[in-house]
Design an enzyme around this catalytic site. Structure first.
Site, PDB file in Angstrom:
ATOM      1  CG  HIS A 248      -5.082  -5.306   2.955  1.00  0.00           C
ATOM      2  ND1 HIS A 248      -5.676  -4.448   3.861  1.00  0.00           N
ATOM      3  CD2 HIS A 248      -5.171  -6.541   3.505  1.00  0.00           C
ATOM      4  CE1 HIS A 248      -6.082  -5.135   4.913  1.00  0.00           C
ATOM      5  NE2 HIS A 248      -5.787  -6.413   4.708  1.00  0.00           N
TER       6      HIS A 248
ATOM      7  CE1 TYR B 257      -3.195   4.128   2.290  1.00  0.00           C
ATOM      8  CE2 TYR B 257      -2.416   1.930   1.731  1.00  0.00           C
ATOM      9  CZ  TYR B 257      -3.009   2.800   2.634  1.00  0.00           C
ATOM     10  OH  TYR B 257      -3.408   2.347   3.866  1.00  0.00           O
TER      11      TYR B 257
ATOM     12  CE1 TYR C 255      -6.151   6.002   5.740  1.00  0.00           C
ATOM     13  CE2 TYR C 255      -6.692   3.986   4.559  1.00  0.00           C
ATOM     14  CZ  TYR C 255      -5.775   4.781   5.206  1.00  0.00           C
ATOM     15  OH  TYR C 255      -4.466   4.370   5.330  1.00  0.00           O
TER      16      TYR C 255
ATOM     17  N   PRO D 198       0.234   9.931  10.063  1.00  0.00           N
ATOM     18  CG  PRO D 198      -0.853   8.934  11.874  1.00  0.00           C
ATOM     19  CD  PRO D 198      -0.177  10.210  11.444  1.00  0.00           C
TER      20      PRO D 198
ATOM     21  CE  LYS E 178       2.733   6.056   1.648  1.00  0.00           C
ATOM     22  NZ  LYS E 178       3.010   5.177   0.529  1.00  0.00           N
TER      23      LYS E 178
END
Length: 396
Positions: A79, A392, A208, A300, A304
């Site tokens: 991704h 990220y 998200y 979550p 991480k």
């Protein structure tokens, strides 16, 4: 239960056969350092535990480097970004352009564990399933001992070092005296309802979604299996969420102008995940070291948890190799402080992601507008977007 006499010995005794313990054993094996892994559950249970599914660039590279990359590269989904849905809009954060080429890989923790178990049983050191650790004794001595139960008998394992990879509720934390450790905690007034569905993902990348109805996350396990999450009140019973209600709510929370609705399919699993942040300091006491969830937990939202555990044990394996090659404990002595700097940066990132995207119970309209302003800044500012992307995909 019958008790045996003096048991075997090893250089590193590892309590916990999850990804952290298994990866540490693999890295030690490749450095010529012997270890024994004790896992309280049976193999089938360990290989079916549903956990994280996003691997940072560094995590994927570490797995490839230790021989666990073949299936990962064949089945994992690369991704190059994520999508933020908020205020009826959709914004894509492009990782490679913001990080100098880094990306993430979607590959379930269950699959990582299967790969590492296969390697360990093929050519690694002892891996004992159904071996329940009872206590770690002598943490502040030169030869700590793990007492454990296996096949109806109690055994002891003498070690040069003990590494606790047995999670927040494991026993290795208890080997550190209460006066020698400090735990920092933060709870959140909501949980996640997580579901697995036999349905293709609604988007080729993770979504998200911020909504006044609550947060939603669209993830995946494969091109035909979706992993989906909804913010729910603490104490929620999954049985209160029939399939149609889940799909309706996912669609409502992720709606954007001209956007696609989630693809519906049979939901095969439901569970509720509490949200919390925990850090225990230090991560070492004497000859006992804590890694992964035994030392820290992150919500979550920022993906991480697994990646921090991999970072812990990768650095620890390097410190053990340095000790073996040079006789110096310098890296081992610095390990806890070094890891904690990274842990707190990950805690901050996860906290920031969580508070920007979730709706507090009774949240005011003012606070909602502040969240939208934070998300607008990520959409408008290359600097803000780069900070998100760098965290990220994984900090050095």
């Amino acid at each position: 239960m019958r008790t045996t006499g003096a048991g075997p010995a090893t250089t590193v005794g590892i309590v916990g056969g999850g990804p952290a313990g298994l990866l540490l054993a693999r890295l030690l094996h490749r450095s010529g350092i012997d270890s024994v892994v004790l896992e309280s559950r049976d193999r089938a249970y360990v290989e079916q535990r549903q956990r994280a599914g996003i691997l940072e660039q560094g995590t994927a590279d570490t797995l490839r480097g230790c021989g666990a990359g073949e299936r990962l590269d064949r089945e994992g989904l690369v991704h190059h970004g994520i999508r933020l849905h908020y205020d009826g809009r959709s914004h894509r954060v492009d990782f490679p352009s913001l990080t100098g080429g880094r990306s993430v890989l979607v590959y379930a923790q269950t699959e990582v564990v299967k790969d590492l178990i296969a390697l360990q049983l093929s050519d690694g050191g002892p891996l004992l399933f159904g071996a329940r650790a009872l206590a770690v004794e002598g943490a502040d001595t030169g030869r700590p001992v793990i007492r454990y139960a296996h096949r109806g008998r109690e055994h002891t394992l003498a070690c040069d070092y003990v590494v606790g990879c047995d999670g927040f509720h494991g026993i290795t934390r208890d080997a550190v005296p209460a006066g020698a450790r400090r735990t920092y905690e933060r709870g959140y007034p909501y949980s996640w309802l997580g579901v697995l569905a036999e349905a293709p993902p609604a988007c080729e990348e993770l979504v998200y979604a911020h909504s006044e109805r609550g947060f939603a996350l669209f993830s995946m396990r494969s091109p035909t299996v979706s992993r989906l999450y909804l913010q729910v009140p603490n104490g929620t019973d999954p049985a209160d969420w029939p399939d149609d209600r889940i799909w309706d709510e996912l669609g409502a929370r992720s709606a954007t102008e001209g956007g696609r609705q989630p693809v519906r399919g049979p939901i095969t699993a439901k569970s509720v995940l509490p949200m919390r942040s925990v850090v225990t300091e230090p991560m070492r006491y004497g000859r006992v070291l804590l890694a992964g969830d035994a030392a820290h937990i992150v919500p979550p939202t920022g993906a991480k948890g697994l990646n921090l555990a991999v970072s812990d044990v990768t650095a620890l394996a390097g410190a053990f190799a340095h000790l073996k090659d040079t006789g110096s404990t310098r890296q081992l002595d610095a390990w806890s402080d070094s890891c904690l700097r990274r842990v707190w940066r990950a805690e901050h990132f996860s906290y920031s992601m969580t508070t920007a995207l979730h709706t507090e119970p009774g949240q005011s309209a003012f606070d909602t507008r502040l969240q939208i302003a934070r998300l607008d800044r990520i959409a408008a500012s290359p600097h803000a977007a780069a900070e998100l992307a760098e965290n990220y995909t994984g900090l050095p």
